[in-house]
Motif scaffolding. Structure first.
Motif, PDB file in Angstrom:
ATOM      1  N   ALA A  63       0.841  -1.198   0.000  1.00  0.00           N
ATOM      2  CA  ALA A  63       0.000   0.000   0.000  1.00  0.00           C
ATOM      3  C   ALA A  63       0.876   1.248   0.000  1.00  0.00           C
ATOM      4  O   ALA A  63       0.627   2.202  -0.752  1.00  0.00           O
ATOM      5  CB  ALA A  63      -0.930  -0.004   1.218  1.00  0.00           C
ATOM      6  N   ALA A  64       1.924   1.249   0.826  1.00  0.00           N
ATOM      7  CA  ALA A  64       2.788   2.427   0.918  1.00  0.00           C
ATOM      8  C   ALA A  64       3.540   2.647  -0.389  1.00  0.00           C
ATOM      9  O   ALA A  64       3.587   3.764  -0.915  1.00  0.00           O
ATOM     10  CB  ALA A  64       3.767   2.259   2.078  1.00  0.00           C
ATOM     11  N   ARG A  65       4.091   1.564  -0.947  1.00  0.00           N
ATOM     12  CA  ARG A  65       4.853   1.709  -2.184  1.00  0.00           C
ATOM     13  C   ARG A  65       3.946   2.102  -3.339  1.00  0.00           C
ATOM     14  O   ARG A  65       4.347   2.864  -4.216  1.00  0.00           O
ATOM     15  CB  ARG A  65       5.601   0.417  -2.526  1.00  0.00           C
ATOM     16  CG  ARG A  65       6.644  -0.009  -1.500  1.00  0.00           C
ATOM     17  CD  ARG A  65       7.630   1.083  -1.119  1.00  0.00           C
ATOM     18  NE  ARG A  65       8.403   1.613  -2.243  1.00  0.00           N
ATOM     19  CZ  ARG A  65       9.528   1.099  -2.703  1.00  0.00           C
ATOM     20  NH1 ARG A  65      10.031   0.035  -2.141  1.00  0.00           N
ATOM     21  NH2 ARG A  65      10.150   1.639  -3.717  1.00  0.00           N
ATOM     22  N   SER A  66       2.703   1.582  -3.345  1.00  0.00           N
ATOM     23  CA  SER A  66       1.822   1.910  -4.469  1.00  0.00           C
ATOM     24  C   SER A  66       1.368   3.373  -4.411  1.00  0.00           C
ATOM     25  O   SER A  66       0.915   3.917  -5.408  1.00  0.00           O
ATOM     26  CB  SER A  66       0.606   0.969  -4.513  1.00  0.00           C
ATOM     27  OG  SER A  66      -0.297   1.297  -3.481  1.00  0.00           O
ATOM     28  N   LEU A  67       1.506   4.005  -3.235  1.00  0.00           N
ATOM     29  CA  LEU A  67       1.215   5.447  -3.171  1.00  0.00           C
ATOM     30  C   LEU A  67       2.388   6.255  -3.706  1.00  0.00           C
ATOM     31  O   LEU A  67       2.284   7.471  -3.882  1.00  0.00           O
ATOM     32  CB  LEU A  67       0.940   5.861  -1.724  1.00  0.00           C
ATOM     33  CG  LEU A  67      -0.410   5.443  -1.155  1.00  0.00           C
ATOM     34  CD1 LEU A  67      -0.422   5.570   0.361  1.00  0.00           C
ATOM     35  CD2 LEU A  67      -1.532   6.276  -1.762  1.00  0.00           C
ATOM     36  N   GLY A  68       3.523   5.594  -3.929  1.00  0.00           N
ATOM     37  CA  GLY A  68       4.704   6.281  -4.442  1.00  0.00           C
ATOM     38  C   GLY A  68       5.747   6.563  -3.378  1.00  0.00           C
ATOM     39  O   GLY A  68       6.788   7.142  -3.672  1.00  0.00           O
TER      40      GLY A  68
ATOM     41  N   ARG B 244       4.146   5.063  -9.888  1.00  0.00           N
ATOM     42  CA  ARG B 244       3.280   4.790  -8.733  1.00  0.00           C
ATOM     43  C   ARG B 244       2.613   6.057  -8.214  1.00  0.00           C
ATOM     44  O   ARG B 244       1.520   5.998  -7.647  1.00  0.00           O
ATOM     45  CB  ARG B 244       4.092   4.119  -7.623  1.00  0.00           C
ATOM     46  CG  ARG B 244       4.354   2.649  -7.932  1.00  0.00           C
ATOM     47  CD  ARG B 244       5.266   2.042  -6.923  1.00  0.00           C
ATOM     48  NE  ARG B 244       5.420   0.603  -7.171  1.00  0.00           N
ATOM     49  CZ  ARG B 244       6.397  -0.120  -6.663  1.00  0.00           C
ATOM     50  NH1 ARG B 244       7.299   0.446  -5.881  1.00  0.00           N
ATOM     51  NH2 ARG B 244       6.485  -1.412  -6.920  1.00  0.00           N
TER      52      ARG B 244
ATOM     53  N   PHE C 260      -6.800  -2.163  -2.685  1.00  0.00           N
ATOM     54  CA  PHE C 260      -6.580  -3.597  -2.483  1.00  0.00           C
ATOM     55  C   PHE C 260      -7.821  -4.278  -1.920  1.00  0.00           C
ATOM     56  O   PHE C 260      -8.644  -3.655  -1.268  1.00  0.00           O
ATOM     57  CB  PHE C 260      -5.430  -3.807  -1.500  1.00  0.00           C
ATOM     58  CG  PHE C 260      -4.116  -3.224  -1.955  1.00  0.00           C
ATOM     59  CD1 PHE C 260      -3.208  -3.996  -2.648  1.00  0.00           C
ATOM     60  CD2 PHE C 260      -3.805  -1.896  -1.687  1.00  0.00           C
ATOM     61  CE1 PHE C 260      -2.005  -3.463  -3.073  1.00  0.00           C
ATOM     62  CE2 PHE C 260      -2.598  -1.351  -2.109  1.00  0.00           C
ATOM     63  CZ  PHE C 260      -1.696  -2.146  -2.806  1.00  0.00           C
TER      64      PHE C 260
ATOM     65  N   LEU D 114       5.148  13.482  -0.614  1.00  0.00           N
ATOM     66  CA  LEU D 114       5.516  13.455  -2.041  1.00  0.00           C
ATOM     67  C   LEU D 114       5.039  14.660  -2.834  1.00  0.00           C
ATOM     68  O   LEU D 114       5.545  14.929  -3.915  1.00  0.00           O
ATOM     69  CB  LEU D 114       4.957  12.185  -2.690  1.00  0.00           C
ATOM     70  CG  LEU D 114       5.431  10.873  -2.053  1.00  0.00           C
ATOM     71  CD1 LEU D 114       4.620   9.705  -2.574  1.00  0.00           C
ATOM     72  CD2 LEU D 114       6.912  10.644  -2.313  1.00  0.00           C
TER      73      LEU D 114
END
Lengths: 257, 253
Positions: free
Chosen positions: A159-164, B86, B93, B115
Motif C-alpha cells: 500500500a505504501a509503495r503503491s502510493l509512491g 506509482r 486492495f 511526495l
C-alpha cells in the motif's frame, strides 16, 4: 502490579491514564534518586552512615542504564535493518554482530571494552561500560525489532509503495512505527535486564550500586544488611522502570484504546 | 476497440508481456491498451492471472519480458520510473491495507505530505474534501480498527485519490466485504467513474461491470480471451468458456 484502570477516574481516556502514569513514574524515579539518602540514613549501621554512597551508586546505575538503553535501541534498529537488508554484506555484518554479542558473556565484553580497546583509544570506566552494555543490549534489541518488522503484513508495504512512497519513507512512516509497537514488550524486558546487568560495570571499577554494596560490605563485614539494601534498591528501580514501560506500551497501543 | 466518451488518448500501453511463477506461465504474451477516462472491468476465474496482470501495472509484480508504458513512462527496473509511475497510479486492495497506526485523516495525508510538498494543513483540507466525497467526514479522526470494512475501503479509495492519480487500479475491492457493505463501496466507485476517472477494476461484481464498464476484459490461463463492451460481453458472447463462466457467476448471485 497496580492496574492503571482501577485508580483513575472512569472518565479518563486510556491515553490520558497512561500519559499520567508515565509522568508520575518519571517523577517517582527522580524523587527516589534525590531523596534516597534520607530514609537510608535512618537505617541502623552499617547502612545509615553509607546512605550518601548508596544514593550516588543508584544514580550511576540509572545513568548507565538510561544511556546504554537509548544507544542500545538505536543500535538494535540499525542491526535489525542490516540483518533484513537486501545487500548481502550488510546482512552478514548484522548477523555477525548479533551472533558475537549474544554468544559471549557480557562480563567478557565489559572487560574487553575497558582493558583491550584502550590500545586504540582510551575510554573512561563509565564510557567503556556504556559501550559494552549498549552493544550487548543492542544485539538482543535487534532480534526483537527484527521479529517486529517481519510481523508486518506485506500488504502494508504494498500500500505504501503503491502510493509512491520510497523504501525509506515506507520504513520510517509505515513499517517502523508498527513494528516498534510489536517489539516493545521484549524491548522492555531487555531494558529491565540491562538495569541489572549494569552491575557488571563493577568489575572495571565503575562506582555504581553493586560496587558501593561491595565496598560497604568490605568495610563493615556485614554482608546480610548490605546486600539486602542493595537488592532492595535494584528492586525499586526495576519496578519503576516496569511501571514506565507498561504505560508507554499502553500509550502506543492505539488498537486497544 | 471500446472507448470512454471523452477522448481517445492512450494512457497505458501493454505489449507482449510474460510472467512465470516458477514453471507456471501466469501471464502469457498479453498486449492491450487503456485509454483516458475509460472504465475497464477485468473478470475471469481465480488463478486466471487477472490480479497478477493488474499488479503488474504498477510493478507490484514484475514482468519477465515485454513492455508496459504508462503516461509515457516505461515501467522497467529503473527505480525512478517505478516511483514516478506509482505516484500517477492509485491502487485499491482487496484487504484495504489501511495503516492501522494512523488515523483515517493521517492515512490520507501521509503520501501527499511526503511526495507533493504539502504541509499538514493543506493536505488535511484536500483529505477532508475527499472524505466528504466518500461520505466519511465524520470518521476522520478514528483509527482504521474503529470503522467498518466498507468504510475502510472507502477510506482506501480516498487515500489513493489524494495523490491525484491519472488512473485507479482496483484489485477485487469488494471481495473481502460483508454483502451489506458492498453497495456503499460500489456507489463510490460509480461516482468516481462518472467523474471521468480512468479505472481498471478486477472484480467478481458482474452487475457493476455491466452497468459501469466501457469494456470488459475476460482473462483465462494468463491470456485475454476476449475484450468487448459489456452488452456484447454479457449478452452475445460467442465464446463457450465465457458463457460457462457467466452461467456460474449468475448461479452464485
Amino acid at each position: 502490579m497496580i492496574s492503571a484502570n482501577t485508580i483513575f477516574p472512569a472518565t479518563w481516556s486510556p491515553q490520558r491514564r497512561s500519559g499520567v502514569t508515565i509522568g508520575f513514574a518519571i517523577v517517582c524515579l527522580f524523587t527516589f534518586l534525590w531523596l534516597l539518602p534520607i530514609p537510608l540514613s535512618w537505617v541502623p549501621e552499617p547502612i545509615g552512615s553509607a546512605a550518601q554512597q548508596f544514593a550516588e551508586g543508584a544514580r550511576v546505575t540509572v545513568q548507565l542504564t538510561l544511556v546504554s538503553g537509548l544507544i542500545g535501541i538505536v543500535i538494535g534498529v540499525l542491526a535489525a535493518v542490516a540483518k533484513l537488508s537486501n545487500l548481502a554484506p550488510l546482512r552478514w555484518f548484522g548477523g555477525f554482530y548479533i551472533w558475537v554479542f549474544r554468544g559471549t558473556p557480557l562480563l567478557i565484553q565489559v572487560m574487553f571494552c575497558y582493558y583491550a580497546l584502550p590500545f586504540a583509544w582510551q575510554l573512561s570506566e563509565f564510557n567503556s561500560a556504556v559501550l559494552a552494555l549498549s552493544l550487548n543490549v543492542g544485539a538482543y534489541n535487534a532480534e526483537a525489532i527484527r521479529a517486529g518488522i517481519q510481523a508486518i503484513h506485506k500488504g502494508q508495504i504494498e500500500a505504501a509503495r503503491s502510493l509512491g512512497l520510497s523504501a525509506f519513507q515506507t520504513f520510517r512512516d509505515v513499517i517502523f512505527p508498527q513494528s516498534f509497537r510489536i517489539a516493545l514488550p521484549p524491548l522492555v524486558n531487555n531494558f529491565v535486564s540491562l538495569l541489572k546487568d549494569s552491575s557488571l560495570a563493577y568489575v572495571i571499577g565503575v562506582v555504581e550500586l553493586s560496587n558501593i554494596g561491595n565496598q560497604v560490605k568490605s568495610a563493615s563485614f556485614e554482608p546480610i544488611p548490605v546486600f539486602i539494601t542493595t537488592a532492595l534498591i535494584y528492586l525499586i528501580l526495576t519496578s519503576i522502570l516496569t511501571l514506565i514501560s507498561g504505560a508507554v506500551e499502553r500509550q502506543l497501543d492505539v488498537e486497544r484504546n | 476497440m471500446a472507448k470512454g466518451e471523452n477522448s481517445a488518448v492512450s494512457l497505458i500501453t501493454v505489449q507482449n508481456i510474460n510472467k512465470h511463477f516458477g514453471q507456471f506461465h501466469v501471464i502469457n504474451d498479453v498486449s492491450t491498451e487503456f485509454f483516458q477516462g475509460e472504465v475497464v472491468a477485468i473478470v475471469g476465474a481465480s488463478g486466471s492471472g487477472k490480479s497478477t496482470f493488474l499488479r503488474m501495472l504498477n510493478r507490484l509484480e514484475t514482468h519477465d519480458t515485454g513492455s508496459i508504458v504508462i503516461d509515457g513512462i516505461d515501467l522497467n527496473a529503473d527505480l525512478k520510473n517505478i516511483d514516478a509511475v506509482r505516484r500517477e497510479v492509485g491502487m485499491v486492495f482487496q484487504s484495504f491495507n489501511l495503516f492501522p497506526h494512523l488515523t483515517v485523516l493521517d492515512n490520507i495525508t501521509l503520501a501527499p505530505r511526503r511526495l507533493r510538498n504539502m504541509n499538514r494543513a493543506q493536505a488535511e483540507v484536500v483529505a477532508m474534501e475527499l472524505l466528504t466525497k466518500v461520505g466519511l467526514q465524520e470518521q476522520a479522526h478514528k483509527y482504521p480498527h474503529q470503522i467498518s470494512g466498507g468504510q475502510a475501503q472507502r477510506v482506501a479509495i480516498a487515500r489513493a485519490l489524494a495523490m491525484q492519480p491519472k488512473v485507479m487500479l482496483f484489485d477485487e475491492p469488494t471481495s473481502a466485504l460483508d454483502p451489506e457493505m458492498i453497495k456503499e463501496v460500489l456507489d463510490v466507485m460509480k461516482d468516481l467513474a462518472r467523474s471521468g476517472m480512468t479505472m481498471i477494476v478486477v472484480t467478481h461484481e458482474m452487475g457493476f461491470a455491466r452497468e459501469v464498464a466501457d469494456r470488459v476484459m475476460f482473462f483465462e490461463n494468463g491470456q485475454i480471451l476476449s475484450e468487448a463492451p459489456p452488452k456484447e460481453f454479457f449478452d452475445h458472447s460467442p465464446n463457450e468458456r465465457i458463457r460457462a463462466f457467466l452461467g456460474q457467476m449468475s448461479s452464485i448471485n
